[in-house]
Design an enzyme around this catalytic site. Sequence first.
Site, mmCIF file in Angstrom:
data_model
loop_
_atom_site.group_PDB
_atom_site.id
_atom_site.type_symbol
_atom_site.label_atom_id
_atom_site.label_comp_id
_atom_site.label_asym_id
_atom_site.label_seq_id
_atom_site.Cartn_x
_atom_site.Cartn_y
_atom_site.Cartn_z
ATOM 1 N N ARG A 1 0.822 -1.205 0.000
ATOM 2 C CA ARG A 1 0.000 0.000 0.000
ATOM 3 C C ARG A 1 0.863 1.265 0.000
ATOM 4 O O ARG A 1 0.504 2.272 -0.575
ATOM 5 C CB ARG A 1 -0.875 -0.021 1.258
ATOM 6 C CG ARG A 1 -2.093 0.841 1.160
ATOM 7 C CD ARG A 1 -3.036 0.530 2.277
ATOM 8 N NE ARG A 1 -2.293 0.100 3.475
ATOM 9 C CZ ARG A 1 -2.862 -0.337 4.579
ATOM 10 N NH1 ARG A 1 -4.159 -0.408 4.656
ATOM 11 N NH2 ARG A 1 -2.152 -0.711 5.618
ATOM 12 N N LYS B 1 6.767 -19.015 25.103
ATOM 13 C CA LYS B 1 7.588 -17.808 24.977
ATOM 14 C C LYS B 1 8.252 -17.519 26.321
ATOM 15 O O LYS B 1 7.744 -17.911 27.371
ATOM 16 C CB LYS B 1 6.700 -16.605 24.634
ATOM 17 C CG LYS B 1 5.807 -16.815 23.432
ATOM 18 C CD LYS B 1 6.510 -16.491 22.149
ATOM 19 C CE LYS B 1 5.590 -16.556 20.965
ATOM 20 N NZ LYS B 1 6.283 -16.842 19.709
ATOM 21 N N ASP C 1 -0.956 -20.405 17.301
ATOM 22 C CA ASP C 1 0.246 -19.828 16.690
ATOM 23 C C ASP C 1 1.312 -20.886 16.399
ATOM 24 O O ASP C 1 2.042 -20.768 15.415
ATOM 25 C CB ASP C 1 0.812 -18.757 17.645
ATOM 26 C CG ASP C 1 1.995 -17.997 17.062
ATOM 27 O OD1 ASP C 1 1.848 -17.482 15.929
ATOM 28 O OD2 ASP C 1 3.054 -17.915 17.710
ATOM 29 N N LYS D 1 0.906 -18.261 7.072
ATOM 30 C CA LYS D 1 0.049 -18.491 8.217
ATOM 31 C C LYS D 1 -0.214 -17.152 8.893
ATOM 32 O O LYS D 1 0.582 -16.235 8.685
ATOM 33 C CB LYS D 1 0.671 -19.481 9.188
ATOM 34 C CG LYS D 1 1.901 -18.945 9.939
ATOM 35 C CD LYS D 1 2.361 -19.942 10.960
ATOM 36 C CE LYS D 1 1.701 -19.703 12.299
ATOM 37 N NZ LYS D 1 2.481 -18.800 13.158
ATOM 38 N N HIS E 1 3.181 -25.649 13.369
ATOM 39 C CA HIS E 1 4.574 -26.107 13.434
ATOM 40 C C HIS E 1 4.736 -27.436 14.195
ATOM 41 O O HIS E 1 5.346 -28.375 13.704
ATOM 42 C CB HIS E 1 5.470 -25.051 14.090
ATOM 43 C CG HIS E 1 5.397 -23.697 13.447
ATOM 44 N ND1 HIS E 1 5.221 -23.532 12.100
ATOM 45 C CD2 HIS E 1 5.488 -22.447 13.964
ATOM 46 C CE1 HIS E 1 5.207 -22.227 11.816
ATOM 47 N NE2 HIS E 1 5.353 -21.556 12.932
HETATM 48 C C1 BG6 Z 1 6.002 -18.127 13.953
HETATM 49 C C2 BG6 Z 1 5.174 -17.720 15.134
HETATM 50 O O1 BG6 Z 1 5.213 -18.853 13.045
HETATM 51 O O2 BG6 Z 1 7.089 -18.918 14.381
HETATM 52 C C3 BG6 Z 1 6.024 -16.981 16.150
HETATM 53 O O3 BG6 Z 1 4.105 -16.892 14.715
HETATM 54 C C4 BG6 Z 1 7.259 -17.771 16.506
HETATM 55 O O4 BG6 Z 1 5.275 -16.676 17.313
HETATM 56 C C5 BG6 Z 1 7.987 -18.258 15.258
HETATM 57 O O5 BG6 Z 1 8.113 -16.945 17.267
HETATM 58 C C6 BG6 Z 1 9.107 -19.216 15.613
HETATM 59 O O6 BG6 Z 1 9.870 -19.491 14.479
HETATM 60 P P1 BG6 Z 1 11.407 -19.879 14.599
HETATM 61 O O7 BG6 Z 1 11.798 -20.204 13.198
HETATM 62 O O8 BG6 Z 1 12.111 -18.685 15.147
HETATM 63 O O9 BG6 Z 1 11.490 -21.052 15.527
#
Ligand code: BG6
Length: 485
Positions: free
Chosen positions: A46, A332, A230, A143, A235
């Site tokens: 944008r 986290k 998340d 995602k 993952h």
């Molecule tokens: C993302 C999440 O998909 O993956 C984040 O939204 C997370 O919250 C991140 O921190 C972690 O990815 P990586 O590659 O740093 O382990």
Amino acid sequence: IPVDPFDLVVFGATGDLANRKILPGLYRRFFSGQIPEGARIIGAARTEMDTAAFRAHARAAIDEHVGAGKRNAAQIEAFLNILEYVPIDAMGEGGWNELKALVRPQMINAFYFSVAPALFGPLAERLHAFGIATSQARIVVEKPFGRDLASAKVLNTTLAEHFDETQIYRIDHYLGKETVQNLMAVRFANILFEPLWNAQFVDHVQITVAETVGVGGRGSYYDKSGAMRDMVQNHLMQLLCLIAMEPPYHFDPDAVRDEKLKVIRALQPVSAADIVRGQYLAHRSDDGKGHQPGYLEDAENPDSRTESYIALRVHVANWRWKGTPFYLRTGKRLRARTSEIAITFKEPPHSIFDEADETWRENVLVIRLQPNEGMNLKMMIKEPGPGGMRLVQVPLDMSFAEALGEDGADIPDAYERLIMDVIRGNQTLFMRGDEVEAAWAWTDPIIEGWTARGDRPQGYDAGSSGPEDALMLMHRDGRRWREIR
Ligand code: BG6
């Protein structure tokens, strides 16, 4: 090996992901010689700016996110020269004709939707209405792919109106991580593990994705999501699939994804007793950093019940895994940034040694995703020396960096790998629509359950291993979590 020339359009090109991952990643591929002459990367967002300003923006992203060893002035200049920019109105008409003039339909065309999911539909629609996307074009979507089954279905239907499933690349960047792909190599390129890879020999599996960062800065997104949506729905679920799936008949996109889908469908519902949720607490450190906000402050929501940590005991209800629990946890602001999968094998059926320490007799295969990618197999041997037959557990340790030298140390970032797969037209490491929906179908009742019960996450100290209750999740089964360090 260079790919064929392409035009890659990045929608959301001035956003956070483009800054941190996409643009630096594309530069690194350019530096490695993988991006051929004639390729073009077109930023679209944008923000009103011209190509020169976008190149300056990309230069800043490269300076910040590419290591000094790969920042070569001439290479950066050459890379910036393949960038173009078009200001675009995703919901309106502005910029679309300009974009059409830039995209060369005779090349490979890929469109990366690095934007909020609400824009997936409008972008897909306009790519067609303006005659930009051909039937060969590929789209890449980020995602979160929905926030529940219903919204994921809507997204899938919307995309399907304009694109065939073979054109849609749903990114889960964990699948682009080198060690994650190695899981398949370890399992299916060796005879050693597969015969033992089942409930008869595997006591349990632990999957840990621990992070030290909090959610500060992205609290408004995160608070509507939480660790389950998340991280687990995507993952951790993908990691679990690669561990639990049957051997596909071939390393082929649909063969692999069919097998993963079967695992997701075999996941049992998770009862309340098998879930622990947590929120990190504020922290006053003595290290001079002073007050570090807790989750509620970071999320700017004092009443939030969203979890920044979750641990689950999960069962895969099929012939291979009946009776072997999979313990998953992610959070986290934990003690260390570490991601690993640990497969703990059962003890030998009978001990012939008197002095063996019972707690140390299990073989454990640990696959380290990050940091220090590699594998570690814990084995029992005789302790050296004349003290009789005393047993000791030692690691067979392999780090990619050491085992493979420079190639092992120079592991491409997940995004780099995945973007190149899009250009090559290889969907193996991308999620299929039915896979995402099945993952939500398993996730939804879990979230609905704790919402209906009004459960509150348990506070945990920042820098710890998570909430106390998570320990119990394993203790009551006579097992314990591996240390996060
Ligand atoms: C993302 C999440 O998909 O993956 C984040 O939204 C997370 O919250 C991140 O921190 C972690 O990815 P990586 O590659 O740093 O382990």
